[in-house]
Design an enzyme around this catalytic site. Structure first.
Site, PDB file in Angstrom:
ATOM      1  N   PRO A 119       0.833  -1.218   0.000  1.00  0.00           N
ATOM      2  CA  PRO A 119       0.000   0.000   0.000  1.00  0.00           C
ATOM      3  C   PRO A 119       0.859   1.255   0.000  1.00  0.00           C
ATOM      4  O   PRO A 119       2.067   1.198   0.252  1.00  0.00           O
ATOM      5  CB  PRO A 119      -0.807  -0.134   1.297  1.00  0.00           C
ATOM      6  CG  PRO A 119      -0.018  -1.062   2.154  1.00  0.00           C
ATOM      7  CD  PRO A 119       0.697  -1.996   1.245  1.00  0.00           C
TER       8      PRO A 119
ATOM      9  N   VAL B 154       4.457   2.980   2.600  1.00  0.00           N
ATOM     10  CA  VAL B 154       5.171   2.033   3.458  1.00  0.00           C
ATOM     11  C   VAL B 154       6.680   2.076   3.227  1.00  0.00           C
ATOM     12  O   VAL B 154       7.419   1.319   3.859  1.00  0.00           O
ATOM     13  CB  VAL B 154       4.642   0.588   3.259  1.00  0.00           C
ATOM     14  CG1 VAL B 154       3.223   0.478   3.738  1.00  0.00           C
ATOM     15  CG2 VAL B 154       4.758   0.157   1.804  1.00  0.00           C
TER      16      VAL B 154
ATOM     17  N   SER C 104     -13.716 -13.289  -0.127  1.00  0.00           N
ATOM     18  CA  SER C 104     -13.257 -13.675   1.209  1.00  0.00           C
ATOM     19  C   SER C 104     -14.331 -13.541   2.291  1.00  0.00           C
ATOM     20  O   SER C 104     -14.116 -13.969   3.421  1.00  0.00           O
ATOM     21  CB  SER C 104     -12.035 -12.837   1.606  1.00  0.00           C
ATOM     22  OG  SER C 104     -12.371 -11.473   1.680  1.00  0.00           O
TER      23      SER C 104
ATOM     24  N   LYS D 183      -5.237  -8.507   7.520  1.00  0.00           N
ATOM     25  CA  LYS D 183      -6.482  -8.865   8.218  1.00  0.00           C
ATOM     26  C   LYS D 183      -6.226  -9.149   9.697  1.00  0.00           C
ATOM     27  O   LYS D 183      -7.040  -8.794  10.560  1.00  0.00           O
ATOM     28  CB  LYS D 183      -7.127 -10.074   7.541  1.00  0.00           C
ATOM     29  CG  LYS D 183      -7.642  -9.773   6.138  1.00  0.00           C
ATOM     30  CD  LYS D 183      -8.161 -11.014   5.441  1.00  0.00           C
ATOM     31  CE  LYS D 183      -8.671 -10.672   4.034  1.00  0.00           C
ATOM     32  NZ  LYS D 183      -9.157 -11.858   3.312  1.00  0.00           N
TER      33      LYS D 183
END
Length: 838
Positions: A394, A397, A717, A760
Site C-alpha cells: 500500500p 510504506v 473472502s 487482516k
C-alpha cells in the site's frame, strides 16, 4: 498617423454603391462655405444616441460604421426614413457589449445618415457624416434606444487672420502629405485629397479622425473647444508619427543592407573556412578531435568501437552547414557520454549494509534479508546478474525510499524513473535518430546521467503504466528491460547498438499486482510489503518522521516533545492508512502549529499532549473499528483487505415474513453477491443437518447487509462470514463477538484460502478480537508472519463450512428466540380448518 487612410473605406472621397440597383453617389470634400453652414446648423433639443466602439466621429468627417446591436439597428431604421439626424457618442469601455448610460462619454457629434447598405454577410453598414459637436445635458430614456437632451458644444472661432494659425494649418497639411508619401501602402488619392482641403476646421477634424492614437485621446481632441489648441495637439501627434515612420524606413533599409551583408559574410566565411583548413584551425575538426579523445578513453567492446568509427567517418565527410550534421554530432556525443563497461565498486560489507538499511527504515525485514542475501552471494561469487525486485504494498510504506537506501548500503549510484501514466513506448526504447528531435529512451538517458552501468534503478509505480495504445505498449517494451535473460542485449532505437543492463539492480514498486502485465510480473521477484503495526508506526515516527520534520521546519531537538501516547492518538484518530505518509503530514502540522509561537517568541507548551491534539488537528477524523458486542443472532465479524490495509467487516442478516426472497445491500460487487447466494443455497441444501425445517425458507424473506454502504466492497473472502451469519439467524444461535473469520466458500461446502492475511490479522488486533477462523490452506501464511504480529491470537483452521459453525455458533439458542416455525403451524391449522369445512 502611420496608418493614415490605410483602409480604403476611409478614403477622402467616398464612393457608395447601392448593391440592389447599381446606382452610385459621390460625397465631395467640404468647402469653407459648407463648413460655415455646418457649424451654424440647428441642433435639435433631443437626439437619439448611437454608441460607437473604437471610433470617434468628428464634425465634417464621413464615416462608415457597422451596426449589430438590436438597439442600434432599430435606431438607424427609424431615423433613416425620417429626420436622418442622430447623435453619435463613444463608449468609455470599448469591450462592453451592452453599454449603459454610465458607459457613454458626455460629448459627441450630431451626424446625418447618408446611406445604409445591407452587406452580403447579413450586417448593416451605415454611412454617416458628422455635423456638429454637442454635450449631453441629461439622458431621457434607454429604451428602445438611448435618447438624450443635448446642447451645442461651443468652439472658438477660427483665427483666419492670425499668421500663427495659418502657419499651423500649413504645417499640418505638409506633415500629413509627407506621411502619405513615405507610407508604402497609402492609397493614391490621399495626397490629392489633402492638398484640396481648403477648410482649416475640416482639415483638423479629418486628420484627428485618422490619427494613429487611442480612442480616449481622440475623444479628448473632440472635447477641445479651442480649435487652435486642437490643431497644435494634432500636429504633435503627426510629428511623432512622422518620426516613427522615418525610423521604421531606416530600419527596413538597414535590414535590406544586412541581408546583402549576410551574403557577403557567407562568401567571407567560406574563404575563412578554406584558410582554417590550410592552417589546421577548423572548429569542425576541433569537435571531431574532442569526440575521438573521449572515445579513446572508453572501455567499449569491438562492436561499439566499429560503429563509432563508421559514424565518425560519416561526420567527417559532412558539411557542418547541413541539417544532418547536428543529428550525427548528437548521436556520436551520446555514444561517448554513455558509461560503457564503467561500473562503481560495490561495498560488500554485510554489516554495513544492515546498518544503513536499519538506519533508514524500521521493519521491512523480508526486503532487508533479500538484499543482504544478494550482497552475500555477490561477495562469494564476485560477479552475478542483479535481481529484479518488485516491492508491492500500500502507499506510504517506504517502497520508493527503500531503493535509495539500497543504493547507499552497497555504494552504488541511485536512479529513479517514474512510470505513472507512461503511454509512449518511445519513452523506454527511444526514437529513431533520423527523426527531428530524436533522443534515447529514458533508460539510456538515466544511465548517461548516472555515469555508471550498475546503478540501483528504481522503476516507480510500475502498475500505473497505461497499456497498449496508439503510441505502442510501454509495458511490453519493459519486458526486455526486466528480463535477466535478455537485458544484457537491450536495444535502444536511438543507439541502434545493444547495451548491457544486466548489472543494473532494478527495483520496481507497485500498489496493486493485478494491473501489472502478466508477462512483466513473471519476470520480477515479488516481495510483499504489508502495512505497519501501531507499535511499528510509533517507532518509525520516533526514529525518522519527527526528527526529519523538525529539521524541515527549522526547529532544534528539544524545542518540541512528542510523547508516544500523543503519536498513538494521532495514528488512531487522525490517520487511516497502512503506511506512514499521512502520519508524517499530521506530525508536520503539529510542528507548524508550534513554529508560529517559537518564531514570535510567545510562550508555548513544549510537550504535546493528547488533549492538545483537538486544538491543533481539529476534531478526530476517524474512530477506529471497535468490536461490537452483539447479543442477537445473524451478526458476524469478518475480515477484509483494502488498499489502505486490513479492515473489520460486519455482516448482518435479518428475516421478515415473505416468500423466501434474498436481498443484498451495502454497495457489494458481483463476486460478493455470488458468495451470498452460494452461502444461502448451501444453507438450504443442508437445512436438515442443521435441524432447520426445509420449508421455513419459503415463508421468510432474507436481507443481508454489510454496513458502510458508501464504501464499495467486493471479493470472495466474505463467503464464510455470510454463511455463518445466515446459519446464526436460522438456528437462532449467536456468534461470539470475540470471533472473526475470512475465507472463500464453494457450493460443495469447502473453505478456500484467501490473501491479505497479515493485514487482516492487524485489523483483528486493532479491535482486540483474539479468535480467528481461517482456511486450513492459510496455515502456511500464518507461519510466515513474524511472531510479534500473531502474539495473543488464537487461530482455528477449517476445511469445510460445517466446521466453521461448530466453532463459531454458541451451543444454546438466544433468549426469546424468533419462532421461525410459526408460519408452518399456522398453515397446518388453516389446512385443518379448511378440511373440516369441506
Amino acid at each position: 498617423m502611420a496608418d493614415f487612410l490605410k483602409n480604403k473605406s476611409q478614403s477622402i472621397i467616398w464612393k457608395m454603391t447601392n448593391i440592389a440597383d447599381g446606382d452610385a453617389e459621390f460625397i465631395p470634400l467640404l468647402s469653407s462655405e459648407d463648413e460655415k453652414h455646418m457649424r451654424s446648423e440647428d441642433l435639435p433639443e433631443v437626439l437619439p444616441l448611437l454608441p460607437l466602439r473604437n471610433t470617434v466621429l468628428f464634425p465634417g468627417v464621413v464615416l462608415p460604421i457597422t451596426v449589430g446591436r438590436d438597439k442600434s439597428i432599430r435606431l438607424v431604421r427609424d431615423y433613416y426614413n425620417g429626420d436622418k439626424r442622430i447623435g453619435v457618442v463613444t463608449q468609455k469601455d470599448q469591450k462592453e457589449e451592452d453599454p449603459g448610460i454610465k458607459d457613454l462619454h458626455n460629448v459627441g457629434t450630431m451626424a446625418q445618415i447618408l446611406k445604409t447598405l445591407q452587406m452580403p454577410d447579413g450586417n448593416t453598414t451605415v454611412i454617416i457624416q458628422g455635423k456638429r459637436s454637442f454635450k449631453i445635458d441629461e439622458f431621457i430614456s434607454e429604451e428602445p434606444y438611448f435618447m438624450g437632451r443635448v446642447s451645442p458644444l461651443e468652439t472658438s472661432e477660427l483665427p483666419e487672420d492670425d499668421p500663427d494659425f495659418s502657419a499651423l494649418i500649413a504645417t499640418l497639411k505638409e506633415t500629413a502629405i509627407q506621411i502619405v508619401k513615405k507610407s508604402p501602402n497609402m492609397p493614391s488619392e490621399a495626397e490629392f485629397a489633402l492638398k484640396n482641403i481648403d477648410s482649416p476646421f475640416f482639415l483638423i477634424n479629418f486628420i484627428s479622425s485618422n490619427l494613429n492614437v487611442g480612442v480616449d485621446q481622440k475623444q479628448e481632441l473632440l472635447e477641445m473647444t479651442d480649435v487652435a489648441q486642437r490643431g497644435r495637439k494634432v500636429l504633435e501627434n503627426l510629428v511623432r508619427d512622422l518620426q516613427m515612420l522615418e525610423l521604421r524606413n531606416q530600419i527596413q533599409n538597414k535590414v535590406r543592407v544586412e541581408m546583402d551583408k549576410q551574403q557577403r559574410d557567407y562568401m567571407l566565411h567560406q574563404q575563412i573556412k578554406t584558410i582554417q583548413e590550410e592552417l589546421g584551425d577548423n572548429p569542425h575538426e576541433q569537435a571531431i578531435k574532442e569526440l575521438k579523445e573521449k572515445a579513446a578513453k572508453k572501455e567499449w567492446n569491438d562492436n561499439v568501437a566499429e560503429v563509432f568509427d563508421k559514424e565518425m567517418l560519416k561526420l567527417q565527410r559532412m558539411n557542418p552547414v547541413a541539417a544532418e550534421y547536428s543529428i550525427q554530432m548528437n548521436y556520436l556525443d551520446t555514444l561517448v557520454s554513455l558509461p560503457w563497461n564503467t561500473f562503481s565498486k560495490d561495498n560488500l560489507d554485510l554489516k554495513h549494509g544492515r546498518k544503513v538499511l536499519d538506519e533508514d527504515h524500521y521493519g521491512l525485514e523480508k526486503v532487508k534479508e533479500r538484499i543482504l542475501e544478494y550482497l552475500a552471494v555477490l561477495k562469494l561469487k564476485g560477479d552475478m546478474r542483479s535481481p529484479i525486485l518488485c516491492l508491492v504494498g500500500p502507499p506510504g510504506v517506504g517502497k520508493t525510499s527503500l531503493g535509495k537506501s539500497l543504493a547507499r548500503s552497497i555504494g552504488r549510484k541511485y536512479v529513479r524513473m517514474s512510470l505513472g501514466g507512461l503511454r509512449d513506448e518511445a519513452e523506454i526504447r527511444g526514437h529513431r535518430k533520423t527523426y527531428i528531435g530524436a533522443m534515447p529512451g529514458r533508460i539510456i538517458q538515466n544511465l548517461k546521467k548516472a555515469k555508471t552501468s550498475n546503478p540501483v534503478f528504481v522503476l516507480d509505480e510500475v502498475d500505473k503504466i497505461i497499456g497498449s495504445n496508439i503510441n505502442g505498449d510501454p509495458a511490453a517494451a519493459l519486458l526486455e528491460v526486466l528480463d535477466p535473460e535478455q537485458n544484457n542485449t537491450f536495444h535502444d532505437n536511438f543507439l541502434e547498438i545493444d547495451y548491457d543492463l544486466s548489472r543494473i539492480m532494478f527495483v520496481a514498486t507497485a500498489n496493486n499486482l493485478g494491473t501489472i502485465h502478466p508477462a512483466l510480473r513473471d519476470r520480477m521477484e515479488i516481495i510483499d510489503i504489508s502495512g505497519y503495526l501501531i507499535e511499528e508506526k510509533l517507532e518509525i515516527a520516533k526514529r525518522h518522521l519527527f526528527p526529519r520534520q523538525l529539521e524541515y521546519h527549522g526547529l532544534k531537538k528539544g524545542q518540541l516533545i512528542l510523547p508516544p501516547a500523543t503519536v498513538g492518538a494521532v495514528i488512531e484518530q487522525y490517520t487511516r492508512e497502512s503506511g506512514v505518509r499521512s502520519l508524517e503530514k499530521q506530525i508536520a502540522k503539529i510542528i507548524r502549529f508550534h513554529a508560529r509561537y517559537i518564531a514570535e517568541n510567545e510562550p508555548y507548551e513544549k510537550k504535546v499532549t493528547v488533549a492538545a491534539l483537538k486544538n491543533i488537528l481539529g476534531v478526530p477524523r476517524y474512530v477506529r473499528d471497535n468490536k461490537v458486542a452483539y447479543n442477537q443472532p445473524g451478526v458476524v465479524t469478518g475480515l477484509a483487505w483494502t488498499e489502505v490495509g486490513g479492515e473489520i467487516l460486519y455482516v448482518e442478516v435479518s428475516l421478515s415474513r415473505g416468500n423466501g426472497r434474498l436481498s443484498l445491500t451495502g454497495n457489494l460487487g458481483d463476486v460478493m453477491k455470488e458468495s451470498a447466494t452460494l452461502a444461502f443455497e448451501y444453507l438450504k441444501s443442508n437445512a436438515e443437518r442443521l435441524k432447520i425445517h426445509p420449508e421455513i425458507f419459503n415463508y421468510w424473506n432474507v436481507h443481508i447487509h454489510v454496513p458502510e454502504g458508501a464504501t464499495p466492497k467486493d471479493g470472495p473472502s466474505a463467503g464464510v462470514t455470510m454463511f455463518s451469519a445466515l446459519a446464526s439467524m436460522f438456528t437462532q444461535r449467536k456468534v461470539s463477538s470475540d470471533v472473526a473469520m475470512t475465507g472463500e466458500i464453494t457450493l460443495r461446502g469447502k473453505v478456500l484460502p484467501v490473501g491479505g492475511i497479515k493485514e487482516k490479522i492487524l485489523a483483528a488486533k486493532r479491535v482486540k478480537v483474539k479468535n480467528i477462523i481461517l482456511s486450513i490452506d492459510n496455515e502456511k501464511d500464518i507461519k510466515d508472519i513474524p511472531e510479534n504480529y500473531v502474539k495473543g491470537l488464537h487461530f482455528e483452521y477449517v476445511a469445510n463450512m460445517m466446521e466453521v459453525l461448530d466453532i463459531a455458533l454458541e451451543s444454546e439458542k438466544v433468549t426469546n428466540p424468533l419462532d421461525l416455525e410459526k408460519p408452518l403451524r399456522e398453515k397446518k391449522e388453516n389446512d385443518a380448518k379448511n378440511e373440516i369445512k369441506a
